[in-house]
Motif scaffolding. Structure first.
Motif, PDB file in Angstrom:
ATOM      1  N   SER A 172       0.866  -1.197   0.000  1.00 14.53           N
ATOM      2  CA  SER A 172       0.000   0.000   0.000  1.00 14.53           C
ATOM      3  C   SER A 172       0.896   1.238   0.000  1.00 14.53           C
ATOM      4  O   SER A 172       1.186   1.802   1.055  1.00 14.53           O
ATOM      5  CB  SER A 172      -0.918   0.009   1.224  1.00 14.53           C
ATOM      6  OG  SER A 172      -1.732  -1.141   1.272  1.00 14.53           O
ATOM      7  N   ARG A 225     -13.941  -5.348   4.240  1.00 22.21           N
ATOM      8  CA  ARG A 225     -13.087  -4.251   3.771  1.00 22.21           C
ATOM      9  C   ARG A 225     -11.654  -4.743   3.528  1.00 22.21           C
ATOM     10  O   ARG A 225     -11.023  -4.366   2.543  1.00 22.21           O
ATOM     11  CB  ARG A 225     -13.094  -3.108   4.788  1.00 22.21           C
ATOM     12  CG  ARG A 225     -12.273  -1.909   4.344  1.00 22.21           C
ATOM     13  CD  ARG A 225     -12.602  -0.678   5.166  1.00 22.21           C
ATOM     14  NE  ARG A 225     -11.793   0.455   4.775  1.00 22.21           N
ATOM     15  CZ  ARG A 225     -11.967   1.191   3.693  1.00 22.21           C
ATOM     16  NH1 ARG A 225     -12.940   0.896   2.856  1.00 22.21           N
ATOM     17  NH2 ARG A 225     -11.179   2.215   3.432  1.00 22.21           N
ATOM     18  N   SER A 226     -11.159  -5.601   4.413  1.00 19.59           N
ATOM     19  CA  SER A 226      -9.805  -6.121   4.248  1.00 19.59           C
ATOM     20  C   SER A 226      -9.688  -6.982   2.997  1.00 19.59           C
ATOM     21  O   SER A 226      -8.673  -6.929   2.277  1.00 19.59           O
ATOM     22  CB  SER A 226      -9.389  -6.930   5.478  1.00 19.59           C
ATOM     23  OG  SER A 226      -9.332  -6.111   6.627  1.00 19.59           O
ATOM     24  N   ARG A 229      -9.421  -4.883  -0.059  1.00 20.02           N
ATOM     25  CA  ARG A 229      -8.097  -4.286  -0.226  1.00 20.02           C
ATOM     26  C   ARG A 229      -7.055  -5.285  -0.710  1.00 20.02           C
ATOM     27  O   ARG A 229      -6.220  -4.950  -1.543  1.00 20.02           O
ATOM     28  CB  ARG A 229      -7.628  -3.700   1.118  1.00 20.02           C
ATOM     29  CG  ARG A 229      -8.205  -2.348   1.460  1.00 20.02           C
ATOM     30  CD  ARG A 229      -7.702  -1.872   2.796  1.00 20.02           C
ATOM     31  NE  ARG A 229      -8.043  -0.468   3.022  1.00 20.02           N
ATOM     32  CZ  ARG A 229      -7.962   0.141   4.192  1.00 20.02           C
ATOM     33  NH1 ARG A 229      -7.555  -0.526   5.258  1.00 20.02           N
ATOM     34  NH2 ARG A 229      -8.279   1.416   4.306  1.00 20.02           N
ATOM     35  N   TYR A 230      -7.085  -6.514  -0.173  1.00 24.86           N
ATOM     36  CA  TYR A 230      -5.942  -7.407  -0.356  1.00 24.86           C
ATOM     37  C   TYR A 230      -6.228  -8.713  -1.086  1.00 24.86           C
ATOM     38  O   TYR A 230      -5.278  -9.348  -1.548  1.00 24.86           O
ATOM     39  CB  TYR A 230      -5.325  -7.724   1.010  1.00 24.86           C
ATOM     40  CG  TYR A 230      -4.751  -6.499   1.687  1.00 24.86           C
ATOM     41  CD1 TYR A 230      -3.595  -5.884   1.210  1.00 24.86           C
ATOM     42  CD2 TYR A 230      -5.373  -5.934   2.798  1.00 24.86           C
ATOM     43  CE1 TYR A 230      -3.071  -4.759   1.832  1.00 24.86           C
ATOM     44  CE2 TYR A 230      -4.857  -4.807   3.418  1.00 24.86           C
ATOM     45  CZ  TYR A 230      -3.709  -4.225   2.925  1.00 24.86           C
ATOM     46  OH  TYR A 230      -3.200  -3.099   3.528  1.00 24.86           O
ATOM     47  N   PRO A 315      -4.638  -0.412  -2.636  1.00 21.60           N
ATOM     48  CA  PRO A 315      -5.738   0.377  -2.072  1.00 21.60           C
ATOM     49  C   PRO A 315      -5.415   1.861  -2.042  1.00 21.60           C
ATOM     50  O   PRO A 315      -4.260   2.257  -1.886  1.00 21.60           O
ATOM     51  CB  PRO A 315      -5.879  -0.187  -0.654  1.00 21.60           C
ATOM     52  CG  PRO A 315      -4.574  -0.828  -0.348  1.00 21.60           C
ATOM     53  CD  PRO A 315      -4.026  -1.306  -1.637  1.00 21.60           C
TER      54      PRO A 315
END
Length: 319
Positions: A172, A225-226, A229-230, A315
């Motif tokens: 990130s 949400r995690s 992002r990943y 992200p």
């Protein structure tokens, strides 16, 4: 002393968090301070979904009397949460929880674009003049929005932002492209949260479903949400490359991530890394990694090659 500081993140403190008793939270504070660090980071909304519990734990432990400095963030993430009235009410409630009359850093946790920034900044300046905080912080704001606050501070002789808290780790790094130049220009420190990508570097692998209750549990808001992002194919490819080079040198992925941040990233003197943990051994291990030196050149080359391959999937640094 100059250098990159370490701050204890307490988003997991609270009955509905990962550190569920004040006695357990005290162990974290004791471990952290025994390593020579004395700043903790919290917020109105911590732990996620059960706002106020983290601040209440810190207040019940009378953290400020233990020589601990507190950074916190006003109520945010809602329209009109940054009106002067809302900010004043938030701080009143938060300081009552924390059992303090002032904090080290008071952040706007994320932009409230429904309220004119000038009204929000005026409210923060009033609180600063009243002695409620030492440093004005921004989090999750875009680079051009940071500049707006700096200009308002200059034009009105108001308190200016001197801290920015944002996501920053090996996967990130979009803040490097436009934000950091603005922060450096105006002498604003950067405090990096999620240095270990909420466990992605060590606990998640392709084709393995994370356990219930983990940071990647799809049944929780944080987990969703995690994963957004990943959980990307390019990221799984990248972590497999990190696994290979970490095994070659006999170091953990987390150690690589933390040592990269401290020694090789764009963090500079006065910046900080915010460490979160749910187990005492985990906290000790991460603190030990931050006491270690620079990484081998081969590992650095892999990290930079990885970034080139994943930057389009990284992200956003701001909301």
């Amino acid at each position: 002393m100059p250098g990159v500081d370490v701050i204890l993140g307490t988003a997991g403190f609270g009955e509905h968090g990962r550190i569920t008793t004040t006695a357990f939270a005290k162990e974290f504070l004791d471990t952290f301070t025994s390593a020579g660090h004395f700043v903790v980071d919290t917020a109105y909304v911590y732990p996620g979904g059960f706002q106020g519990e983290s601040e209440t734990f810190l207040g019940n432990l009378d953290a400020s009397s233990l020589g601990i400095q507190i950074d916190t963030k006003v109520r945010s993430f809602e329209n009109n949460s940054h009106t002067p009235e809302s900010i004043a009410k938030s701080v009143e409630v938060q300081f009552k929880r924390l059992r303090v009359s002032k904090v080290r850093t008071l952040y706007l946790h994320c932009p409230d674009r429904c309220t004119p920034f000038v009204d929000t900044h005026r409210a923060m300046n009033d609180l600063f003049l009243a002695g409620k905080f030492e440093r004005f912080g921004l989090s999750n704001f875009k680079a051009n929005e940071v500049e707006i606050f700096v200009k308002m501070a200059q034009d009105n002789k108001w308190v200016r932002p001197t801290v920015y808290q944002g996501i920053y780790n090996m996967f990130s790094r979009l803040s490097e492209q436009e934000l950091f130049s603005v922060l450096h220009q105006y002498h604003i420190n950067f405090f990096a949260f999620s240095p270990l990508a909420v466990g992605f570097f060590s606990n998640v692998r392709r084709g393995q479903e994370p356990p219930a209750g983990s940071r990647f549990d799809p049944n929780t808001r944080q987990g969703q949400r995690s994963r957004e992002r990943y959980f990307k194919e390019s990221f799984f490819d990248a972590i497999e490359r990190i696994d290979t080079v970490s095994a070659k040198y006999g170091v953990s992925n987390n150690s690589i991530a933390l040592r990269w941040l401290k020694h090789h990233s764009q963090l500079t003197d006065g910046d900080a890394i915010i460490l979160g943990a749910s187990k005492i051994p985990q906290l000790k291990e991460n603190l030990a990694s931050l006491s270690e030196g620079v990484l081998p050149e081969e590992i650095l080359n892999v990290i930079n090659e990885i970034w080139d391959s994943i930057k389009n999937d990284a992200p956003a640094y701001a909301r």
